[in-house]
Motif scaffolding. Structure first.
Motif, PDB file in Angstrom:
ATOM      1  N   UNK A 106     112.178 -36.043  35.159  1.00  0.00           N
ATOM      2  CA  UNK A 106     112.136 -36.769  36.419  1.00  0.00           C
ATOM      3  C   UNK A 106     111.541 -35.986  37.568  1.00  0.00           C
ATOM      4  N   UNK A 107     111.132 -34.750  37.326  1.00  0.00           N
ATOM      5  CA  UNK A 107     110.602 -33.910  38.399  1.00  0.00           C
ATOM      6  C   UNK A 107     109.097 -34.091  38.557  1.00  0.00           C
ATOM      7  N   UNK A 108     108.606 -33.915  39.786  1.00  0.00           N
ATOM      8  CA  UNK A 108     107.166 -33.971  40.036  1.00  0.00           C
ATOM      9  C   UNK A 108     106.491 -32.732  39.442  1.00  0.00           C
ATOM     10  N   UNK A 109     105.174 -32.828  39.253  1.00  0.00           N
ATOM     11  CA  UNK A 109     104.424 -31.746  38.636  1.00  0.00           C
ATOM     12  C   UNK A 109     104.629 -30.435  39.378  1.00  0.00           C
ATOM     13  N   UNK A 110     104.564 -30.459  40.699  1.00  0.00           N
ATOM     14  CA  UNK A 110     104.663 -29.222  41.465  1.00  0.00           C
ATOM     15  C   UNK A 110     106.033 -28.587  41.279  1.00  0.00           C
ATOM     16  N   UNK A 111     107.079 -29.395  41.158  1.00  0.00           N
ATOM     17  CA  UNK A 111     108.427 -28.859  40.973  1.00  0.00           C
ATOM     18  C   UNK A 111     108.570 -28.215  39.602  1.00  0.00           C
ATOM     19  N   UNK A 112     108.032 -28.861  38.571  1.00  0.00           N
ATOM     20  CA  UNK A 112     108.090 -28.286  37.228  1.00  0.00           C
ATOM     21  C   UNK A 112     107.263 -27.005  37.168  1.00  0.00           C
ATOM     22  N   UNK A 113     106.072 -27.023  37.759  1.00  0.00           N
ATOM     23  CA  UNK A 113     105.214 -25.840  37.749  1.00  0.00           C
ATOM     24  C   UNK A 113     105.887 -24.657  38.426  1.00  0.00           C
ATOM     25  N   UNK A 114     106.484 -24.905  39.585  1.00  0.00           N
ATOM     26  CA  UNK A 114     107.061 -23.825  40.376  1.00  0.00           C
ATOM     27  C   UNK A 114     108.419 -23.379  39.838  1.00  0.00           C
ATOM     28  N   UNK A 115     109.277 -24.322  39.492  1.00  0.00           N
ATOM     29  CA  UNK A 115     110.649 -23.994  39.124  1.00  0.00           C
ATOM     30  C   UNK A 115     110.837 -23.668  37.648  1.00  0.00           C
ATOM     31  N   UNK A 116     109.978 -24.226  36.789  1.00  0.00           N
ATOM     32  CA  UNK A 116     110.180 -24.116  35.340  1.00  0.00           C
ATOM     33  C   UNK A 116     109.047 -23.360  34.649  1.00  0.00           C
ATOM     34  N   UNK A 117     107.805 -23.764  34.899  1.00  0.00           N
ATOM     35  CA  UNK A 117     106.684 -23.188  34.148  1.00  0.00           C
ATOM     36  C   UNK A 117     106.493 -21.705  34.436  1.00  0.00           C
ATOM     37  N   UNK A 356      89.961 -30.005  45.561  1.00  0.00           N
ATOM     38  CA  UNK A 356      90.784 -29.703  46.729  1.00  0.00           C
ATOM     39  C   UNK A 356      91.720 -30.864  47.034  1.00  0.00           C
ATOM     40  N   UNK A 357      91.207 -32.089  46.969  1.00  0.00           N
ATOM     41  CA  UNK A 357      92.053 -33.261  47.190  1.00  0.00           C
ATOM     42  C   UNK A 357      93.146 -33.350  46.124  1.00  0.00           C
ATOM     43  N   UNK A 358      92.784 -33.014  44.906  1.00  0.00           N
ATOM     44  CA  UNK A 358      93.758 -33.055  43.813  1.00  0.00           C
ATOM     45  C   UNK A 358      94.886 -32.046  44.051  1.00  0.00           C
ATOM     46  N   UNK A 359      94.546 -30.897  44.574  1.00  0.00           N
ATOM     47  CA  UNK A 359      95.551 -29.893  44.918  1.00  0.00           C
ATOM     48  C   UNK A 359      96.533 -30.463  45.942  1.00  0.00           C
ATOM     49  N   UNK A 360      95.981 -31.159  46.945  1.00  0.00           N
ATOM     50  CA  UNK A 360      96.839 -31.818  47.937  1.00  0.00           C
ATOM     51  C   UNK A 360      97.733 -32.858  47.272  1.00  0.00           C
ATOM     52  N   UNK A 361      97.134 -33.696  46.412  1.00  0.00           N
ATOM     53  CA  UNK A 361      97.878 -34.786  45.781  1.00  0.00           C
ATOM     54  C   UNK A 361      99.032 -34.265  44.922  1.00  0.00           C
ATOM     55  N   UNK A 362      98.812 -33.134  44.246  1.00  0.00           N
ATOM     56  CA  UNK A 362      99.829 -32.576  43.373  1.00  0.00           C
ATOM     57  C   UNK A 362     100.898 -31.810  44.133  1.00  0.00           C
ATOM     58  N   UNK A 363     100.618 -31.474  45.387  1.00  0.00           N
ATOM     59  CA  UNK A 363     101.599 -30.748  46.184  1.00  0.00           C
ATOM     60  C   UNK A 363     101.567 -29.246  45.981  1.00  0.00           C
ATOM     61  N   UNK A 364     100.518 -28.739  45.322  1.00  0.00           N
ATOM     62  CA  UNK A 364     100.416 -27.290  45.126  1.00  0.00           C
ATOM     63  C   UNK A 364     100.179 -26.609  46.465  1.00  0.00           C
ATOM     64  N   UNK A 365     100.738 -25.417  46.618  1.00  0.00           N
ATOM     65  CA  UNK A 365     100.691 -24.741  47.910  1.00  0.00           C
ATOM     66  C   UNK A 365     100.749 -23.235  47.680  1.00  0.00           C
ATOM     67  N   UNK A 366     100.051 -22.445  48.490  1.00  0.00           N
ATOM     68  CA  UNK A 366     100.091 -20.989  48.325  1.00  0.00           C
ATOM     69  C   UNK A 366     101.502 -20.398  48.417  1.00  0.00           C
ATOM     70  N   UNK A 367     102.390 -21.067  49.163  1.00  0.00           N
ATOM     71  CA  UNK A 367     103.771 -20.574  49.251  1.00  0.00           C
ATOM     72  C   UNK A 367     104.430 -20.558  47.871  1.00  0.00           C
ATOM     73  N   UNK A 368     104.026 -21.464  46.992  1.00  0.00           N
ATOM     74  CA  UNK A 368     104.602 -21.533  45.648  1.00  0.00           C
ATOM     75  C   UNK A 368     103.904 -20.596  44.685  1.00  0.00           C
ATOM     76  N   UNK A 369     102.571 -20.541  44.776  1.00  0.00           N
ATOM     77  CA  UNK A 369     101.800 -19.844  43.740  1.00  0.00           C
ATOM     78  C   UNK A 369     100.905 -18.739  44.310  1.00  0.00           C
TER      79      UNK A 369
END
Length: 371
Positions: A106-117, A356-369
């Motif tokens: 149930x988690x969004x991609x950015x949450x799984x990437x940051x918290x799990x992957x 770049x737009x896709x990065x925005x859409x997915x919620x990826x951010x330098x603070x995470x990665x």
């Protein structure tokens, strides 16, 4: 002890085990302190499953609410992941792989990437970690099949979630492990494909299909091959709109071709299964003005120079898609000429604007990665 729980984490953990079993209460009902969270999480792996099981056979509601209401730090979340992986293959336990799946799906991609992957990537480096242990246990089973169907099912769910790891070596090894774990029980792939059909990380479904294809090739005379082929035909090809993911689509095609080759009576419309395809895939390329609006908003909120460099390095100072970052120059930049990206009817700068737009859409951010 209860006045200074941070000084006695071992005793707090012992009380977290003892109180539910002997008194029927949770320690967080007795003691209101943030210092008990980590010992409580660690206690879950040692508790009698009956003290964690609610009336619906799932995790008790009060424990669920406490955990997800209190966890804020990554260290605590990672500790919970370790406990869940320890219990992943425990049949009839409310915190086994079924619970892990319900949490992550149930988690969004950015949450799984940051918290799990990222957690998977770091944990695999430690040979004593549950991630390393589960993958290598499965990897060692090539000639020693697991007998319990339920253990196979739980193990296969756990390994499938490892496919979200950005480390390709981990994904490769987990894929081979999954093939070994499932063995000749090809019906398990039907369950896995159903579970992960709508997962929002394409890495995962790709590798589930890959493992299913590998399993089918190793046990190609099994009756379940045609059942698996029928399922994939209906999911991917029957409506003339298979997934645009090239590898995922080709693994599905391979299983169907195998069934067609092995079973004379097997009939599907192979014209739909074989290329060329009409997969729907929309590339909505933003204009430089649209991109400038998005990037400028991020630049205004940027807290560090690293964050500012990230956005400009990706989109370019003119927001045309002429970025100067290593990704822009060496990944995208080496895969297109002056007019188009190889295989697609769009230019390199258009590709970077879309990325770049896709990065925005997915919620990826330098603070995470950013590290």
């Amino acid at each position: 002890i209860f006045d200074n729980p941070n000084l006695y984490p071992g005793l707090i953990q012992a009380f977290a085990i003892h109180l539910p079993e002997e008194e029927g209460v949770e320690i967080f009902e007795y003691l209101d302190s943030d210092e008990i969270l980590t010992p409580f999480i660690k206690s879950l792996g040692w508790r009698d499953p009956e003290t964690l099981t609610g009336p619906d056979s799932g995790l008790k509601e009060e424990v669920e609410e406490y955990l997800w209401g209190k966890i804020e730090l990554l260290d605590d979340l990672h500790e919970l992941w370790r406990v869940l992986l320890t219990l992943a293959t425990s049949t009839e336990h409310p915190l086994n792989a079924d619970y892990l799946h319900n949490v992550l799906i149930g988690k969004e991609v950015v949450a799984v990437d940051f918290n799990w992957s990222k957690f998977l990537h770091e944990e695999f480096k430690e040979e004593t970690s549950e991630v390393f242990r589960l993958i290598n246990w499965g990897y060692s089973l090539e000639h020693e099949p697991i007998e319990s169907p339920e253990l196979k099912r739980l193990m296969s769910i756990s390994l499938s979630w490892f496919f979200s790891c950005p480390n390709r070596y981990v994904r490769d090894r987990a894929t081979k492990s999954l093939v070994n774990v499932v063995g000749s029980n090809l019906e398990l792939y039907t369950d896995l494909i159903g579970r992960f059909q709508d997962v929002n990380d394409p890495y995962i479904l790709e590798r589930v299909y890959a493992a299913a294809y590998g399993g089918a090739l190793r046990h190609k005379e099994h009756d379940a091959v045609t059942e698996l082929a029928d399922l994939l035909y209906e999911l991917e090809f029957a409506n003339n709109d298979p997934t645009p993911h090239l590898l995922t689509r080709d693994y599905a095609r391979g299983i169907i071709e195998l069934a067609n080759h092995q079973v004379d009576s097997y009939t599907v419309d192979l014209e739909k299964v074989r290329p060329p395809y009409n997969s729907s895939f929309s590339i909505d390329i933003p204009t430089s003005e649209e991109l400038e609006e998005q990037v400028t908003e991020r630049l205004e909120d940027a807290d560090t120079e690293l964050e500012s460099r990230f956005w400009i390095g990706l989109s370019g100072s003119g927001f045309e898609g002429d970025g100067f970052s290593d990704f822009a120059r060496y990944v995208v930049g080496t895969n297109y000429d002056s007019s188009h990206v190889h295989g697609y009817d769009l230019s390199g700068v258009e590709a970077l604007r879309w990325i770049t737009k896709r990065v925005f859409d997915l919620g990826w951010h330098p603070d995470y990665f950013g590290d």
